[in-house]
Design a protein around this motif. Structure first.
Motif, PDB file in Angstrom:
ATOM      1  N   LEU A  95       0.833  -1.204   0.000  1.00 61.89           N
ATOM      2  CA  LEU A  95       0.000   0.000   0.000  1.00 61.89           C
ATOM      3  C   LEU A  95       0.866   1.252   0.000  1.00 61.89           C
ATOM      4  N   ALA A  96       1.909   1.266   0.823  1.00 64.61           N
ATOM      5  CA  ALA A  96       2.802   2.422   0.903  1.00 64.61           C
ATOM      6  C   ALA A  96       3.534   2.645  -0.417  1.00 64.61           C
ATOM      7  N   GLU A  97       3.976   1.562  -1.038  1.00 66.22           N
ATOM      8  CA  GLU A  97       4.653   1.687  -2.335  1.00 66.22           C
ATOM      9  C   GLU A  97       3.732   2.301  -3.378  1.00 66.22           C
ATOM     10  N   ILE A  98       2.500   1.823  -3.423  1.00 69.78           N
ATOM     11  CA  ILE A  98       1.534   2.343  -4.405  1.00 69.78           C
ATOM     12  C   ILE A  98       1.212   3.801  -4.111  1.00 69.78           C
ATOM     13  N   THR A 103       8.010   1.994  -7.495  1.00 69.03           N
ATOM     14  CA  THR A 103       7.726   0.878  -8.406  1.00 69.03           C
ATOM     15  C   THR A 103       8.970   0.024  -8.647  1.00 69.03           C
ATOM     16  N   GLY A 104       9.561  -0.423  -7.546  1.00 68.85           N
ATOM     17  CA  GLY A 104      10.786  -1.207  -7.652  1.00 68.85           C
ATOM     18  C   GLY A 104      10.588  -2.649  -8.049  1.00 68.85           C
ATOM     19  N   SER A 105       9.339  -3.131  -8.017  1.00 66.93           N
ATOM     20  CA  SER A 105       9.037  -4.487  -8.470  1.00 66.93           C
ATOM     21  C   SER A 105       7.743  -4.438  -9.268  1.00 66.93           C
ATOM     22  N   LEU A 106       7.393  -5.562  -9.875  1.00 63.18           N
ATOM     23  CA  LEU A 106       6.293  -5.556 -10.838  1.00 63.18           C
ATOM     24  C   LEU A 106       4.932  -5.294 -10.197  1.00 63.18           C
ATOM     25  N   ALA A 140      -4.261   8.606   0.563  1.00 62.63           N
ATOM     26  CA  ALA A 140      -3.527   8.986  -0.651  1.00 62.63           C
ATOM     27  C   ALA A 140      -3.967   8.149  -1.851  1.00 62.63           C
ATOM     28  N   VAL A 141      -4.055   6.829  -1.683  1.00 63.74           N
ATOM     29  CA  VAL A 141      -4.448   5.995  -2.829  1.00 63.74           C
ATOM     30  C   VAL A 141      -5.905   6.244  -3.207  1.00 63.74           C
TER      31      VAL A 141
END
Length: 201
Positions: A95-98, A103-106, A140-141
């Motif tokens: 969730l935090a990455e999104i 976007t370090g992984s697929l 945020a999302v």
């Protein structure tokens, strides 16, 4: 003019509750929706800890399977047409990455693409209790267009088993894509009781 295929991206992160992701894929196969699946490294650990299923069992449920480091995958491009993406379950890390465009992984890359293309993204966020960072990332999302869908059991449907609770949750998630799975007991669906049983408002 061509129409968007009945095609969904399914991401499975390492959050507890991987059974939701497994059941989601089983149901999507039953309703003939093409699934494009990416699983995080942590999810493989959770799969072993929480189920007796193997990674091969999980792969067999997918129409197309992608390695988490496959940055050239079809789902990493907005030109690859889908109806959207479900991350089920969605960890707070994912969730935090999104939320922050990392976007370090697929898996987060595919979610980022779905957002930029203004397609539907549903995050089955699995954590409790929540601290302020979690809540801010959810806000945020949501502001970016995603839907946060915690897998909260629907006790008003009077489920007789854990499997029924899971099926109801997965069915309600797929409702957001106008996919009727037949696993949701809807408002006033019970014909043998006056007025039926409530199934959401």
């Amino acid at each position: 003019m061509t129409t968007t295929p009945r095609r969904l991206i399914v991401g499975i992160s390492g959050a507890s509750g991987i059974v939701y992701g497994l059941r989601l894929l089983e149901i999507l196969r039953a309703v003939d929706v093409e699934t494009h699946v990416v699983v995080s490294s942590a999810a493989k650990v959770t799969l072993a800890l929480e189920t007796d299923r193997t990674l091969a069992d999980l792969q067999a449920l997918a129409d197309v399977w992608y390695a988490t480091n496959d940055i050239g995958a079809a789902i990493s491009s907005g030109s690859f047409r889908t109806s959207g993406m479900i991350v089920c379950p969605c960890s707070m890390r994912t969730l935090a990455e999104i939320a922050n465009g990392i976007t370090g992984s697929l898996l987060p890359r595919a979610a980022d693409v779905v957002l930029k293309e203004r397609r539907r993204l549903v995050l089955v966020a699995r954590e409790t209790p929540l601290h302020l960072g979690h809540i801010r990332n959810m806000a945020a999302v949501t502001e970016m267009g995603a839907i946060v869908y915690p897998p909260v059991p629907a006790m008003y449907a009077k489920p007789a088993s854990i499997e029924e609770m899971i099926d109801h949750t997965v069915g309600r998630v797929l409702d957001l894509f106008d996919i009727d799975t037949g696993t949701v007991r809807r408002w006033r669906d019970a014909p043998d009781e006056p007025g039926g049983e409530p199934n959401g408002v």
